[in-house]
Design an enzyme around this catalytic site. Sequence first.
Site, PDB file in Angstrom:
ATOM      1  N   ASP A  19     -48.365  41.555   5.009  1.00 15.46           N
ATOM      2  CA  ASP A  19     -48.186  40.455   4.070  1.00 15.46           C
ATOM      3  C   ASP A  19     -48.266  39.158   4.888  1.00 15.46           C
ATOM      4  O   ASP A  19     -48.056  39.177   6.105  1.00 15.46           O
ATOM      5  CB  ASP A  19     -46.826  40.583   3.390  1.00 15.46           C
ATOM      6  CG  ASP A  19     -46.472  39.356   2.572  1.00 15.46           C
ATOM      7  OD1 ASP A  19     -47.296  38.956   1.737  1.00 15.46           O
ATOM      8  OD2 ASP A  19     -45.366  38.812   2.773  1.00 15.46           O
ATOM      9  N   ASP A  24     -42.098  41.617   3.468  1.00 16.39           N
ATOM     10  CA  ASP A  24     -40.706  41.155   3.381  1.00 16.39           C
ATOM     11  C   ASP A  24     -40.282  40.744   1.989  1.00 16.39           C
ATOM     12  O   ASP A  24     -39.103  40.515   1.750  1.00 16.39           O
ATOM     13  CB  ASP A  24     -40.496  39.966   4.326  1.00 16.39           C
ATOM     14  CG  ASP A  24     -41.140  38.694   3.796  1.00 16.39           C
ATOM     15  OD1 ASP A  24     -42.242  38.793   3.214  1.00 16.39           O
ATOM     16  OD2 ASP A  24     -40.558  37.610   3.960  1.00 16.39           O
ATOM     17  N   ASP A  27     -43.508  42.983  -2.246  1.00 17.16           N
ATOM     18  CA  ASP A  27     -44.005  43.931  -1.250  1.00 17.16           C
ATOM     19  C   ASP A  27     -43.394  45.320  -1.415  1.00 17.16           C
ATOM     20  O   ASP A  27     -43.875  46.289  -0.813  1.00 17.16           O
ATOM     21  CB  ASP A  27     -43.692  43.436   0.172  1.00 17.16           C
ATOM     22  CG  ASP A  27     -44.415  42.141   0.501  1.00 17.16           C
ATOM     23  OD1 ASP A  27     -45.529  41.945  -0.013  1.00 17.16           O
ATOM     24  OD2 ASP A  27     -43.864  41.337   1.264  1.00 17.16           O
TER      25      ASP A  27
END
Length: 629
Positions: A330, A516, A520
């Site tokens: 991410d 995080d 996600d």
Amino acid sequence: MSIKNRFIVSLVASLPMLIMMIAKPFGLMLHGDAWIMFVLTTIVMAISARQFIESAWASFKNHHANMDTLVAVGTLVTYVYSIFALLTGRAVFFESAAFVVTFVLLGQVFEERMRNSASSAVEKLVNLQAKEAEVLRDGNYIQVPIDEVQLNDEIRVKPGQKVALDGVITSGKSSINEAMVTGESMPVSKSVDDHVIGSTLNIDGTFTFKVTKVGDDTMLAQIVELVKKAQSSHAPIQKTVDQIANVFVPVVMILSILTFAIWYGFLGSSVVNAMLFAVSVIIIACPCALGIATPTALMVGTGRSAKLGILIKNGEVLEAVNQITTVVFDKTGTITEGAPKVTDVVGDAKQVMEIATALEASSEHPLARAILDDNQNSQYTVTDFQSIEGRGVQGKINGQDVFVGSPKLAATNDFEADMIRLQNEAKTVVAVGQKQTVIGLIAIQDMPKETAKAAMAALHQRGLKTVMLTGDNELVAGAIANQVGIDTVIANVLPKDKANEVEHLQQHETVAFVGDGINDAPALATANVGIAMGSGTDVAIESGDIVLVKNDLMDVVNALELSKKTFNRIKLNLFWAFIYNAIGIPIAAGIFVGLGLTLSPELAGLGMALSSISVVGSSLLLNKTKLAV
């Protein structure tokens, strides 16, 4: 009875026998110690070992053998023979049966604890939802429980409140922090006809919106469902020990029966002596070392990882790590810091920053924090402060008009070339002006973490591909990827589609996902290995297989390295768990009796203990292994 309680019973019953075993070489014998061991081991067999015996019987009826079969056969044979030995005045091995059950249950307790550590992810997601909403009813806004809100209801949201459900704004404007769902750190400006997402946070303005989705149709509910589906879709990995046990148990039983038959039927041995040879075969093959091969390595490996700030939450991930070919990241909060910072100041830096600081001190604009974090003090005092919706802020300093925001607030702009350059670098640019003239620019960007570039290089050295998966636009994502050295960028991905993108990659690659944010969580659960940054949301942390407490991207490399070393140690432990069998079974069967080499049940029990000691020692060596980075 729970696994934990069965373990406690077994441990309490085994400790006195351990003391007796240690005291025996020093001549410290209790009168009737064999009978004490019989009573204690009977308790262990009746309570703690019962589930192993029932499982072994069920497997036997299905023509299958597993770890429970090994435990049940080894402990039952040792227990029954020890009863025979007790009644005939021979050496007993009750403690061996009790220790096997205790060690195996210890491993199961740790495995159960790791499984439970990730079970609350869905509950945390559900708790993010607003509990009430201000709904328009009969011309007035009243507080209504979220379950009573219906489609097309009109809801009012004030500054600092959560957006209750998904919908479309009907009046008002505001900036909304969607980071808890989208993972992107920059608040988003919203006005009439813009969509809002349930559970996001309203920052400044008041607005009303019409509810378009309720219940299971909301984005948060869909994310919850994705996490549930992804977690349940992970098929249990067939344990290596079960695969070995499926062959090993029948082989040992056949060898034991053959040993008895040959010694009694063909070599003319007495029933007792033939049985001693057969029992020695069973005891030397007893799965004590096999039962602790995995949990001891797991305990030491995960313990060392925890000291380094790397939490490995389950044992199955260790095997999966060995197959990883691609690491997907991410962007916001993972590769980047997750908080915008001032990167460039064009013009007279001191004057530009002091004017901007003076104005932004009274501003609620999302970019104001970045400017104030960079420069908190200003010699100027602002009067006639005014916020211009969607364009910036303005006021007066020493009677002169000043502004921070869009260059459209100025009549002249001599910094257009610099603005285009900075925008092409994927930076957000605000103009600072005086007397209708732009006097400087401030560029703001969410910067990559210090260790990002080194981490990507280390992963590439290990032959791993790197991918960035983000909801941000291609320009911003591409600029960050170029700075840190990421191979591939997948941008403009909606939160609900991240798991789908991971599944698409899994068609050709074995994927580890690093993230995080709440958005996600499904991707973390879907990936072969989910790695959650410790600074992220509780939901992401709960959904990950590995958690990086220090929020350092180099720990991604260390986590993969430690997981590999721990899994390789488990395989080595299994080797040591069986090497004694390979050496000891032929001796126990009496093949070398002509050479004077025999293995009595007593020595067979000692061999089993040595096997366990070698496994524990091998596991402890994990504390000495060196990391590559």
